[in-house]
Write a protein that holds these residues in place. Structure first.
Motif, PDB file in Angstrom:
ATOM      1  N   THR B   5       0.833  -1.195   0.000  1.00  0.00           N
ATOM      2  CA  THR B   5       0.000   0.000   0.000  1.00  0.00           C
ATOM      3  C   THR B   5       0.864   1.241   0.000  1.00  0.00           C
ATOM      4  OG1 THR B   5      -1.730  -1.161   1.248  1.00  0.00           O
ATOM      5  CG2 THR B   5      -1.843   1.242   1.199  1.00  0.00           C
ATOM      6  N   GLN B   6       0.650   2.062  -1.007  1.00  0.00           N
ATOM      7  CA  GLN B   6       1.305   3.356  -1.066  1.00  0.00           C
ATOM      8  C   GLN B   6       0.177   4.381  -1.049  1.00  0.00           C
ATOM      9  OE1 GLN B   6       4.148   1.865  -4.503  1.00  0.00           O
ATOM     10  NE2 GLN B   6       4.947   3.779  -3.691  1.00  0.00           N
ATOM     11  N   ASP B  22       5.800   6.857   1.575  1.00  0.00           N
ATOM     12  CA  ASP B  22       5.296   5.807   2.456  1.00  0.00           C
ATOM     13  C   ASP B  22       5.016   4.496   1.736  1.00  0.00           C
ATOM     14  OD1 ASP B  22       3.230   8.128   4.388  1.00  0.00           O
ATOM     15  OD2 ASP B  22       5.373   7.678   4.453  1.00  0.00           O
ATOM     16  N   CYS B  23       5.237   3.413   2.463  1.00  0.00           N
ATOM     17  CA  CYS B  23       4.918   2.088   1.947  1.00  0.00           C
ATOM     18  C   CYS B  23       4.616   1.177   3.127  1.00  0.00           C
ATOM     19  CB  CYS B  23       6.081   1.513   1.146  1.00  0.00           C
ATOM     20  SG  CYS B  23       5.876  -0.225   0.644  1.00  0.00           S
ATOM     21  N   THR B  24       3.458   0.562   3.127  1.00  0.00           N
ATOM     22  CA  THR B  24       3.161  -0.481   4.103  1.00  0.00           C
ATOM     23  C   THR B  24       2.894  -1.776   3.350  1.00  0.00           C
ATOM     24  OG1 THR B  24       0.815   0.106   4.141  1.00  0.00           O
ATOM     25  CG2 THR B  24       2.224   1.097   5.830  1.00  0.00           C
ATOM     26  N   TYR B  25       3.149  -2.884   4.024  1.00  0.00           N
ATOM     27  CA  TYR B  25       3.028  -4.171   3.352  1.00  0.00           C
ATOM     28  C   TYR B  25       2.292  -5.160   4.240  1.00  0.00           C
ATOM     29  CZ  TYR B  25       7.064  -5.214   6.298  1.00  0.00           C
ATOM     30  OH  TYR B  25       7.907  -5.374   7.375  1.00  0.00           O
ATOM     31  N   ASP B  26       1.848  -6.211   3.629  1.00  0.00           N
ATOM     32  CA  ASP B  26       1.092  -7.226   4.352  1.00  0.00           C
ATOM     33  C   ASP B  26       1.589  -8.597   3.935  1.00  0.00           C
ATOM     34  OD1 ASP B  26      -2.322  -8.479   4.311  1.00  0.00           O
ATOM     35  OD2 ASP B  26      -0.811  -8.513   5.910  1.00  0.00           O
ATOM     36  N   GLN B  69      10.347  -0.429   9.556  1.00  0.00           N
ATOM     37  CA  GLN B  69       9.743  -0.664  10.863  1.00  0.00           C
ATOM     38  C   GLN B  69       8.938  -1.955  10.765  1.00  0.00           C
ATOM     39  OE1 GLN B  69       8.093   2.773  12.946  1.00  0.00           O
ATOM     40  NE2 GLN B  69       8.966   4.109  11.385  1.00  0.00           N
ATOM     41  N   ARG B  72       5.499  -2.518  12.471  1.00  0.00           N
ATOM     42  CA  ARG B  72       4.430  -1.742  11.852  1.00  0.00           C
ATOM     43  C   ARG B  72       4.252  -2.114  10.383  1.00  0.00           C
ATOM     44  NH1 ARG B  72       5.294   4.483  13.494  1.00  0.00           N
ATOM     45  NH2 ARG B  72       3.232   4.606  12.558  1.00  0.00           N
ATOM     46  N   LYS B  73       5.104  -3.010   9.893  1.00  0.00           N
ATOM     47  CA  LYS B  73       5.071  -3.430   8.492  1.00  0.00           C
ATOM     48  C   LYS B  73       5.127  -2.226   7.558  1.00  0.00           C
ATOM     49  CE  LYS B  73       2.957  -7.944   9.153  1.00  0.00           C
ATOM     50  NZ  LYS B  73       1.870  -8.879   8.793  1.00  0.00           N
ATOM     51  N   SER B  74       6.102  -1.384   7.817  1.00  0.00           N
ATOM     52  CA  SER B  74       6.272  -0.249   6.926  1.00  0.00           C
ATOM     53  C   SER B  74       7.708  -0.194   6.424  1.00  0.00           C
ATOM     54  CB  SER B  74       5.891   1.062   7.615  1.00  0.00           C
ATOM     55  OG  SER B  74       6.874   1.452   8.535  1.00  0.00           O
ATOM     56  N   ASN B  76       9.328   2.777   4.484  1.00  0.00           N
ATOM     57  CA  ASN B  76       9.285   4.081   3.827  1.00  0.00           C
ATOM     58  C   ASN B  76      10.627   4.433   3.201  1.00  0.00           C
ATOM     59  OD1 ASN B  76       6.678   4.225   4.835  1.00  0.00           O
ATOM     60  ND2 ASN B  76       7.248   5.529   6.561  1.00  0.00           N
TER      61      ASN B  76
END
Lengths: 117, 117
Positions: B5-6, B22-26, B69, B72-74, B76
């Motif tokens: 997710t961006q 920003d970038c989060t992942y799953d 991180q 937090r699954k991020s 960036n």
């Protein structure tokens, strides 16, 4: 770094014709190649994964008979858009990878802009 | 569910300032790799930086650093001292260990970065 050559960079064709796009890994053996499609200002959409010497694995919704992928050698994969129509117009980009590991980065071709009239 | 997710479709930054994308992942896989790629208007995909899930330190490559991180699954991307040539689309991507031998990469939707003089 590793180089992936993709040709042609741009192609304009008439509706109903077939177009072949080549993706070559120049200085390494690419056991796996990925083919992506990208619409303007959007992300890369994976079309198929090809492994040398075996049939390509297509993503859901991608027509196998329209987008023919061949990975006959460790350095060459081709994508053929058969009977192209205007809705097939898009940016197509290939990427190559050495034997899969999570830390193996992808090497990308420079992309092919396909315009179907 | 989105694996990458961006949330920033577009970002603006003044030349010479720093910017964070920003970038989060799953993923539920303990072994994975995170990548950032830059795509200028020419269309080529340029590898910027890599972070492995087991890496203890944040990755750095010149002006690029990855703020990883894990809890937090991020992941960036930080670009320091922005330059006009940094204007491009930026994609966050992930390769997981359990997607089979091909380690199929997943890309986010991308962030368009514009650097103002």
């Amino acid at each position: 770094g590793a180089v992936v050559s993709q040709h042609p960079s741009r192609v304009i064709c008439k509706s109903g014709t077939s177009v072949k796009i080549e993706c070559r890994s120049l200085d390494f053996q690419a056991t796996t190649m990925f083919w992506y499609r990208q619409f303007p200002k959007q992300s890369l959409m994976l079309m198929a994964t090809s492994n040398e010497g075996s049939k390509a694995t297509y993503e859901q919704g991608v027509e196998k008979d329209k987008f023919l992928i061949n990975h006959a050698s460790l350095t060459l994969s081709t994508l053929t858009v058969t009977s192209a129509h205007p809705e097939d117009s898009s940016f197509y980009i290939c990427s190559a990878s050495t034997p899969g590991r999570v830390n193996e980065k992808l090497f990308f071709g420079s992309g092919t802009q396909l315009s179907v009239l | 569910a989105q694996k990458i997710t961006q949330t920033q479709p577009g970002m603006f930054v003044q030349e010479k300032e720093a910017v964070t994308l920003d970038c989060t992942y799953d993923t539920s896989d303990p072994s994975y790799g995170l990548f950032w790629y830059k795509q200028p208007s020419s269309g080529e995909m340029i590898f910027l930086i890599y972070q492995g899930s087991y890496d203890q330190q944040n990755a750095t490559e010149g002006r690029y650093s990855l703020n990883f991180q894990k809890a937090r699954k991020s992941a960036n991307l930080v670009i320091s001292a922005s330059q006009l040539g940094d204007s491009a689309m930026y994609f966050c991507a992930m390769r997981e260990g359990r997607t089979g031998g091909s380690y199929i990469p997943t890309f986010g939707r991308g962030t368009s970065l514009i650097v103002h003089p």
